[in-house]
Design an enzyme around this catalytic site. Structure first.
Site, PDB file in Angstrom:
ATOM      1  N   HIS A 174       0.853  -1.188   0.000  1.00  0.00           N
ATOM      2  CA  HIS A 174       0.000   0.000   0.000  1.00  0.00           C
ATOM      3  C   HIS A 174       0.889   1.237   0.000  1.00  0.00           C
ATOM      4  O   HIS A 174       2.017   1.208   0.512  1.00  0.00           O
ATOM      5  CB  HIS A 174      -0.913  -0.007   1.232  1.00  0.00           C
ATOM      6  N   GLU A 177      -3.018   2.791  -8.472  1.00  0.00           N
ATOM      7  CA  GLU A 177      -3.138   4.095  -7.814  1.00  0.00           C
ATOM      8  C   GLU A 177      -2.375   5.134  -8.630  1.00  0.00           C
ATOM      9  O   GLU A 177      -1.217   5.411  -8.341  1.00  0.00           O
ATOM     10  CB  GLU A 177      -2.572   4.024  -6.396  1.00  0.00           C
TER      11      GLU A 177
END
Length: 230
Positions: A97, A145
């Site tokens: 992440h 992302e």
């Protein structure tokens, strides 16, 4: 992946928000479970490590860990063991992440460990290069992302579509079978719909749900918009 996880997918990352800690994590997970049952949309949750067992006992939807370390059982004080999150009730884990980034070699090792332990691997990637490298490691899911969206407050529906489309195309050229989520810039139901229209299989969301005054209403809107795109 388990039958309960099918596109479109909405995965809610609880991060370390107080609104999703302890008993509040259970409460929010139950809201997600309710919406999933009512809409028949795959909704997953990723609570903090200390809440995985609490949440997993109370809901039927899939529970993910927020991270695992690429380690084997042994002398690793303070690290997160894949065996431990699975024992707690997690069926998968986030890896790399943007708030818990790893080196590429560590991502590779973490994916392999997840596979060995029967955990779904969801790897986040924040640019074209990382997305391509990650896809080649053959995780179950890649959460794209785009850097143009991270930390800018810009939504998927307002971003340049080609930024997301080109990243998705690159990922799927390298790994045609990978599930792709959009992991940035999702704030409302229209963003969920836009992400699906751009070719993703779902979204990775956090504060839009966790910090909402009415998480049920927000998640229901997300799920209904997602379902309308299928």
């Amino acid at each position: 992946m388990p039958l309960k996880i099918q596109a479109p997918i909405i995965l809610v990352n609880f991060k370390t928000y107080l609104e999703a800690t302890g008993r509040r994590a259970v409460k929010l997970a139950k809201v997600a479970d309710r919406v999933s049952r009512e809409t028949h949309v795959s909704i997953c949750v990723a609570p903090q490590f200390t809440d995985i067992a609490l949440v997993a006992r109370e809901v039927e939807i899939p529970v993910f860990a927020q991270h695992i370390d690429p380690i084997k059982p042994g002398s690793h004080t303070g690290y997160v063991l894949a065996d431990a999150v699975k024992e707690a009730g997690a069926v998968g884990t986030l890896i790399n992440h943007s708030e818990r980034q790893l080196k590429l070699s560590e991502i590779d090792a973490a994916i392999k460990i997840a596979q060995e332990k029967g955990l779904i691997s969801l790897v986040c990637a924040n640019n074209h290069t990382t997305s391509a490298a990650v896809a080649a490691l053959r995780p179950d899911i890649v959460a794209v992302e785009p850097p143009e969206l991270i930390g800018t407050g810009m939504s998927v529906s307002k971003a340049k579509p080609e930024v997301i489309e080109s990243t998705i195309r690159l990922v799927r050229e390298i790994n045609p079978t990978v599930t792709v989520l959009c992991g940035a810039g999702v704030s409302d139901g229209e963003d969920v719909a836009a992400a699906l229209r751009l070719g993703t299989d779902g979204v990775l969301v956090a504060s839009a749900v966790v910090k909402a005054k009415d998480p049920y209403r927000v998640l229901l809107n997300f799920a209904e918009k997602a379902k309308a795109q299928t």
